[in-house]
Design an enzyme around this catalytic site. Sequence first.
Site, PDB file in Angstrom:
ATOM      1  N   TRP A 106       0.824  -1.205   0.000  1.00 51.63           N
ATOM      2  CA  TRP A 106       0.000   0.000   0.000  1.00 51.63           C
ATOM      3  C   TRP A 106       0.860   1.258   0.000  1.00 51.63           C
ATOM      4  CZ3 TRP A 106      -4.363  -1.184  -1.835  1.00 51.63           C
ATOM      5  CH2 TRP A 106      -4.933  -2.434  -1.571  1.00 51.63           C
ATOM      6  N   ASP A 176      -1.262   6.700   6.651  1.00 51.00           N
ATOM      7  CA  ASP A 176      -2.351   5.805   6.283  1.00 51.00           C
ATOM      8  C   ASP A 176      -2.528   4.834   7.452  1.00 51.00           C
ATOM      9  OD1 ASP A 176      -4.048   3.865   5.305  1.00 51.00           O
ATOM     10  OD2 ASP A 176      -2.886   3.450   3.489  1.00 51.00           O
ATOM     11  N   LYS A 200     -11.994  -1.798   8.120  1.00 51.38           N
ATOM     12  CA  LYS A 200     -11.217  -2.681   8.993  1.00 51.38           C
ATOM     13  C   LYS A 200     -11.709  -2.535  10.433  1.00 51.38           C
ATOM     14  CE  LYS A 200      -8.116  -2.774   5.463  1.00 51.38           C
ATOM     15  NZ  LYS A 200      -7.781  -3.898   4.596  1.00 51.38           N
TER      16      LYS A 200
END
Length: 365
Positions: A106, A176, A200
């Site tokens: 990511w 992030d 999540k």
Amino acid sequence: MLEELKRAKNFNAGPSALPLEVLQQAQQEIVDFKGTGMSIMEMSHRSKTYEDVHNEAQELLRELMGIPENYHILFLQGGASLQFSMIPMNFLQRGQAAGYVLTGSWSEKALKEAQLLGETFIAASTKEGNYRRIPSLDELQYDQNAAYLHITTNNTIFGTEWSEYPDTGNVPLIADMSSDILSRPIDVSKFALIYAGAQKNLGPSGVTLVIIRDDLVERGTQDIPTMLKYSTHAKNNSLYNTPPTFGIYMLGLVAKWVKQQGGVEAIYKRNLAKAQLIYDVIDASNGFYLGHAEKNSRSLMNITFRLKTEELEKKFLEESKQQGFVGLNGHRSVGGCRASTYNPVPVESCIALKEFMEEFQKKNG
């Protein structure tokens, strides 16, 4: 009724498990929200009823995370992946370069988007070791003229997590936190901007949380499309256009649930215990289970491991499904196994996985 259903032992990496209590409350309110005769999904986002839901979700997050008053709390769309572009669009000025710490897939994607928009540099990387660890703070290389420094606090695919964060001084630190937000206490004031996809620890997919310091809002570039400016959303309380109202409603219910559990500190203690159950099996297996992450970089949210052979892995995953476990396959890009133990995953599911792993080793070791 949901309580009569057999609930899966859900270790999905995202979208992931939600608290049963939250699902049950949403079920009760889905047709008639607070006597309005409408679902939350049917009412105007300009109505006072919805506005109260919206503002309460923000207030709960501010309380739970200790977010200072000089930060805006935004509810956006497009997932964390859109933030990969919005951040450099707003803050990567000519004559500056943005630093990225590469700790997994990511962060690589975030860097790739920024490279389309301006100058970048890699402040540190652990790619050479297949992302088995988080770099130490003294490995980070950047100067005070950097536009910002970007990190990914938890790496879902490789199962690593930052245990401490750099003090970047005047360089804005951007993170992030999609996969470990609300999982442990953090000092929000260390960061200029935090972003997280909800799917999540915060709720269902469809809403993205952005926590942004006021001065960064003002610093943002203005010659970009209106919807891609943080200032647009900050000035309009994330109501410039129709927001993902159901996702924000669900995020608010999850935040209430975290508060009812005792807050982020209590959730953190439970997450430590849950992860330890599974890491203990890996560490005691004499190499039957092979953890991917180095011990001092292990994630509390995503436990990644392999077995000695692909045949054993296939058998492990097949038998786990027969036992009611869901989502133990590793990411398609790396394979192996992964147990995602996000906040709503019950301790009982982690105990069951521990016992299954021990029994599988006895039969196949």
